[in-house]
Design an enzyme around this catalytic site. Structure first.
Site, short mmCIF file in Angstrom:
data_model
loop_
_atom_site.label_atom_id
_atom_site.label_comp_id
_atom_site.label_asym_id
_atom_site.label_seq_id
_atom_site.Cartn_x
_atom_site.Cartn_y
_atom_site.Cartn_z
N SER A 124 113.02 27.73 -104.40
CA SER A 124 113.48 27.83 -105.78
C SER A 124 112.30 27.74 -106.75
CB SER A 124 114.54 26.76 -106.07
OG SER A 124 115.73 27.03 -105.35
N LYS A 176 131.08 23.82 -128.24
CA LYS A 176 130.08 22.80 -128.53
C LYS A 176 130.16 21.69 -127.48
CE LYS A 176 126.95 20.52 -130.82
NZ LYS A 176 125.55 20.97 -130.82
#
Length: 326
Positions: A124, A176
């Site tokens: 990764s 949000k």
């Protein structure tokens, strides 16, 4: 009685003197440890790699954004090192931290011949770091790849229901602070996260395709999140050659005209004074040596608390996490 009083006074005076000298010794030992750490850092007098040598740089563990590391690599750019060998043993970390390290190594490569050696793992974000080099050497049993991105957040919805706790909130818009882990993830929030992951994944794939010269068919084969052994990785163009540091240096000599026989010297990144890990360790060992065990235990406990905090990686992750065994 007078004699006994004098003895008691003398003993107290001796205790005070002993305490004073213990504290003084502790302070001197800590100061000496800090001095050694500074001199061993890239900014220290012994840190810049000597002329006519190859710098060895170790990248290990989780990769996070680290401005001190970037500045250390910039100092290495300006040093008189003839070349750089980067050893990588990392499962990755945050995408932002991996990108920052990749960019810093690319800038370093523009100044110095650079080669990567994969130790146990370059997965990764660790692989993002590796492909900054033009040549990657790995051992036959090294693990390489895990090309992918993930976003994880724990969800405590069922637990909150069990204990009878509800989190109430007022926010400006539905997305949000979503998801927040205290309520089921809405389809809209999941779609927004999916967009982030796919965009970062496309960036990662594009980087691998460009840096490793892969066609679309080969990229599809290697970019499904798996790791590959070094033996497999050579055939898949994830790495260039099987071997170790000697193999990497031989490539520098043959392909980058680096002088043969140059010594290899460790280039140590600066101790992280920001989180006081270095000072905490030095202080704990010193206090323990002088019998101030209680204080030493408190310092060690503070270190454990901080280590737990560092287990929380914020943001998008480029991280290989093998499944836990049952």
């Amino acid at each position: 009685m007078s004699l006994d009083s004098d003895v008691i006074v003398d003993r107290r005076r001796m205790r005070r003197k002993l305490t004073f000298w213990r504290v003084a010794a502790v302070l001197v030992a800590i100061a000496a440890a800090v001095t050694v750490g500074v001199l061993a850092a890239p900014g220290g007098s012994s840190a810049l790699t000597a002329s006519g040598s190859i710098a060895r740089l170790n990248i290990e563990g989780l990769i996070r954004s680290d401005q001190a590391r970037v500045e250390a690599l910039e100092r290495l750019e300006k040093s008189s090192a003839a070349a750089v060998v980067v050893h990588i043993n990392s499962p990755g970390g945050t995408t932002a931290g991996s990108e920052q390290l990749y960019d810093a190594l690319v800038r370093l490569k523009a100044k110095k011949p650079l080669v990567v050696v994969v130790e146990g793992l370059a997965a990764s974000g660790g692989y993002i770091t590796a492909i900054a080099a033009d040549h990657i050497v790995g051992q036959q049993t090294s693990l390489v790849g895990s090309i992918g991105v993930l976003f994880q957040i724990p969800n405590f919805t069922d637990l909150m229901k069990t204990v009878g706790v509800k989190v109430e909130e007022v926010k400006s818009s539905p997305l949000k602070a979503a998801p927040n882990g205290f309520e089921p993830t809405s389809p809209e929030a999941r779609a927004a996260l999916d967009s982030l992951v796919k965009d970062s994944y496309a960036w990662f794939r594009g980087l691998v395709k460009e840096r490793r010269g892969m066609d679309d068919a080969l990229l599809e084969k290697v970019a499904d999140g798996r790791v590959f052994t070094g033996r497999q990785a050579v055939d898949l163009k994830l790495i260039d050659q099987l071997g170790d540091e000697k193999t990497a240096i031989a490539w520098l000599v043959a392909q980058k005209n680096v002088k043969s026989g140059l010594p290899v010297r460790d280039f140590k990144l600066a101790p992280r004074f920001g989180d006081l890990t270095f000072l905490r360790t030095a202080a704990s060992i010193t206090l323990d040596a002088f019998g101030l065990n209680a204080i030493a235990r408190q310092i060690e406990q503070a270190g454990v608390a901080q280590a737990i905090e560092h287990l929380s990686l914020d943001g998008m992750l480029a991280l290989w996490r093998p499944a836990a065994s049952n």
